[in-house]
Design a protein around this motif. Structure first.
Motif, PDB file in Angstrom:
ATOM      1  N   VAL A  22      38.442  44.853  36.986  1.00 30.10           N
ATOM      2  CA  VAL A  22      39.769  44.464  36.533  1.00 30.10           C
ATOM      3  C   VAL A  22      39.583  43.516  35.353  1.00 30.10           C
ATOM      4  N   VAL A  23      40.345  43.752  34.310  1.00 32.24           N
ATOM      5  CA  VAL A  23      40.352  42.887  33.130  1.00 32.24           C
ATOM      6  C   VAL A  23      41.640  42.081  33.198  1.00 32.24           C
ATOM      7  N   GLU A  24      41.527  40.754  33.201  1.00 36.70           N
ATOM      8  CA  GLU A  24      42.704  39.927  33.435  1.00 36.70           C
ATOM      9  C   GLU A  24      42.606  38.606  32.670  1.00 36.70           C
ATOM     10  N   PRO A  25      43.595  38.310  31.814  1.00 37.33           N
ATOM     11  CA  PRO A  25      43.578  37.042  31.092  1.00 37.33           C
ATOM     12  C   PRO A  25      44.134  35.859  31.890  1.00 37.33           C
ATOM     13  N   PHE A  26      44.869  36.139  32.941  1.00 37.47           N
ATOM     14  CA  PHE A  26      45.526  35.068  33.698  1.00 37.47           C
ATOM     15  C   PHE A  26      45.220  35.207  35.195  1.00 37.47           C
ATOM     16  N   PRO A  27      43.940  35.111  35.599  1.00 33.83           N
ATOM     17  CA  PRO A  27      43.592  35.392  36.996  1.00 33.83           C
ATOM     18  C   PRO A  27      44.193  34.422  38.003  1.00 33.83           C
ATOM     19  N   ASP A  28      44.583  33.243  37.556  1.00 36.83           N
ATOM     20  CA  ASP A  28      45.155  32.274  38.481  1.00 36.83           C
ATOM     21  C   ASP A  28      46.674  32.200  38.420  1.00 36.83           C
ATOM     22  N   GLN A  29      47.275  33.151  37.710  1.00 40.24           N
ATOM     23  CA  GLN A  29      48.734  33.252  37.656  1.00 40.24           C
ATOM     24  C   GLN A  29      49.238  33.675  39.023  1.00 40.24           C
ATOM     25  N   ILE A  30      50.244  32.985  39.505  1.00 42.32           N
ATOM     26  CA  ILE A  30      50.799  33.278  40.831  1.00 42.32           C
ATOM     27  C   ILE A  30      51.921  34.311  40.719  1.00 42.32           C
ATOM     28  N   GLY A  31      51.890  35.245  41.634  1.00 41.99           N
ATOM     29  CA  GLY A  31      52.945  36.239  41.736  1.00 41.99           C
ATOM     30  C   GLY A  31      53.368  36.399  43.187  1.00 41.99           C
ATOM     31  N   HIS A  32      54.397  37.182  43.379  1.00 42.58           N
ATOM     32  CA  HIS A  32      54.920  37.485  44.713  1.00 42.58           C
ATOM     33  C   HIS A  32      55.161  38.998  44.775  1.00 42.58           C
ATOM     34  N   SER A  73      52.757  34.146  48.141  1.00 41.62           N
ATOM     35  CA  SER A  73      52.319  33.738  46.804  1.00 41.62           C
ATOM     36  C   SER A  73      50.843  34.078  46.676  1.00 41.62           C
ATOM     37  N   LEU A  74      50.523  34.921  45.709  1.00 41.69           N
ATOM     38  CA  LEU A  74      49.127  35.317  45.498  1.00 41.69           C
ATOM     39  C   LEU A  74      48.799  35.249  44.017  1.00 41.69           C
ATOM     40  N   THR A  75      47.619  34.738  43.702  1.00 42.58           N
ATOM     41  CA  THR A  75      47.162  34.799  42.314  1.00 42.58           C
ATOM     42  C   THR A  75      46.689  36.221  42.027  1.00 42.58           C
ATOM     43  N   LYS A  76      46.545  36.521  40.755  1.00 38.13           N
ATOM     44  CA  LYS A  76      45.984  37.834  40.384  1.00 38.13           C
ATOM     45  C   LYS A  76      44.593  37.972  40.997  1.00 38.13           C
ATOM     46  N   ARG A  77      43.825  36.885  40.972  1.00 38.93           N
ATOM     47  CA  ARG A  77      42.474  36.889  41.558  1.00 38.93           C
ATOM     48  C   ARG A  77      42.543  37.265  43.047  1.00 38.93           C
ATOM     49  N   GLU A 109      35.001  47.837  48.841  1.00 37.69           N
ATOM     50  CA  GLU A 109      34.018  47.722  47.761  1.00 37.69           C
ATOM     51  C   GLU A 109      34.324  46.505  46.911  1.00 37.69           C
ATOM     52  N   GLN A 110      33.302  45.975  46.262  1.00 35.40           N
ATOM     53  CA  GLN A 110      33.482  44.854  45.351  1.00 35.40           C
ATOM     54  C   GLN A 110      34.209  45.322  44.091  1.00 35.40           C
ATOM     55  N   ILE A 111      35.051  44.451  43.554  1.00 35.45           N
ATOM     56  CA  ILE A 111      35.719  44.706  42.278  1.00 35.45           C
ATOM     57  C   ILE A 111      35.439  43.492  41.403  1.00 35.45           C
ATOM     58  N   ALA A 112      34.839  43.728  40.245  1.00 33.43           N
ATOM     59  CA  ALA A 112      34.571  42.639  39.300  1.00 33.43           C
ATOM     60  C   ALA A 112      35.873  42.254  38.618  1.00 33.43           C
ATOM     61  N   LEU A 113      36.087  40.961  38.454  1.00 33.94           N
ATOM     62  CA  LEU A 113      37.252  40.477  37.725  1.00 33.94           C
ATOM     63  C   LEU A 113      36.731  39.831  36.442  1.00 33.94           C
ATOM     64  N   ASP A 114      36.999  40.482  35.319  1.00 37.44           N
ATOM     65  CA  ASP A 114      36.570  39.987  34.018  1.00 37.44           C
ATOM     66  C   ASP A 114      37.692  39.175  33.405  1.00 37.44           C
ATOM     67  N   GLU A 115      37.493  37.853  33.302  1.00 34.42           N
ATOM     68  CA  GLU A 115      38.486  36.982  32.681  1.00 34.42           C
ATOM     69  C   GLU A 115      38.285  37.036  31.175  1.00 34.42           C
ATOM     70  N   VAL A 116      39.333  37.490  30.478  1.00 33.80           N
ATOM     71  CA  VAL A 116      39.275  37.688  29.028  1.00 33.80           C
ATOM     72  C   VAL A 116      40.498  37.038  28.384  1.00 33.80           C
TER      73      VAL A 116
END
Length: 180
Positions: free
Chosen positions: A39-49, A81-85, A97-104
């Motif tokens: 997963v490519v994500e610029p805001f991994p700690d952004q909270i969503g619902h 409430s869950l972060t993208k991470r 399975e493991q999923i890599a989270l690439d913070e970009v």
């Protein structure tokens, strides 16, 4: 504009405004998870619902069947409430399975998802803060905040119908095969 037309129509109405659809994670991250468990994500700690699509359907059905729900506008969200991470971790658990989270950077994410195509490409400018929901460039609707909202204007399925709202984990396990 459309909502106002509905309210002015003279017909019975109720409006349901879902927040973040859980299914968006499949549409945005799904292709890369399938191909490279990434997963490519610029805001991994952004909270969503994230809200399960069945919860949206249940609220709409409640509005159709209960005359006391006429004339309501409900903004609905998922129960947690869950972060993208955290969302990525739940999907990884669901598929086993493991999923890599690439913070970009936001620019790198936009380029990545534009190249991916599909829903993510069509919405990359909005998703990563380059335009508003209305398509206005340079204006972002989505705060990339890491704090949970303090506003109690958001409702969950259980607050509307008394039925327990479905969690993101429930959604991810139900859609695990879509990520494989």
């Amino acid at each position: 504009m459309v909502e106002q037309a509905v309210m002015d129509s003279g017909l019975d109405w109720s409006i349901v405004r879902p927040g973040e659809f859980a299914t968006n994670s499949l549409l945005i991250w799904g292709p890369a998870i399938k191909v490279s468990r990434r997963v490519v994500e610029p805001f991994p700690d952004q909270i969503g619902h994230p809200i399960h699509e069945a919860d949206v359907a249940d609220v709409v059905l409640a509005n159709l069947l209960d005359p006391h729900r006429l004339g309501r506008i409900d903004t609905i969200i998922g129960p947690e409430s869950l972060t993208k991470r955290e969302q990525v971790a739940v999907i990884a658990e669901a598929i086993g399975e493991q999923i890599a989270l690439d913070e970009v950077s936001a620019e790198q994410a936009r380029d990545f998802y534009r190249a991916q195509g599909g829903f993510a490409a069509a919405n990359a400018d909005f998703l990563f803060g380059f335009e508003s929901y209305d398509g206005i460039e340079g204006t972002a609707d989505e705060p990339h905040d890491t704090r949970a909202p303090e506003d109690d204007a958001y409702l969950t399925l259980d607050q509307i119908t008394g039925t327990p709202a479905r969690t993101f984990r429930h959604w991810a396990h139900g859609h695990a095969s879509d990520f494989i």
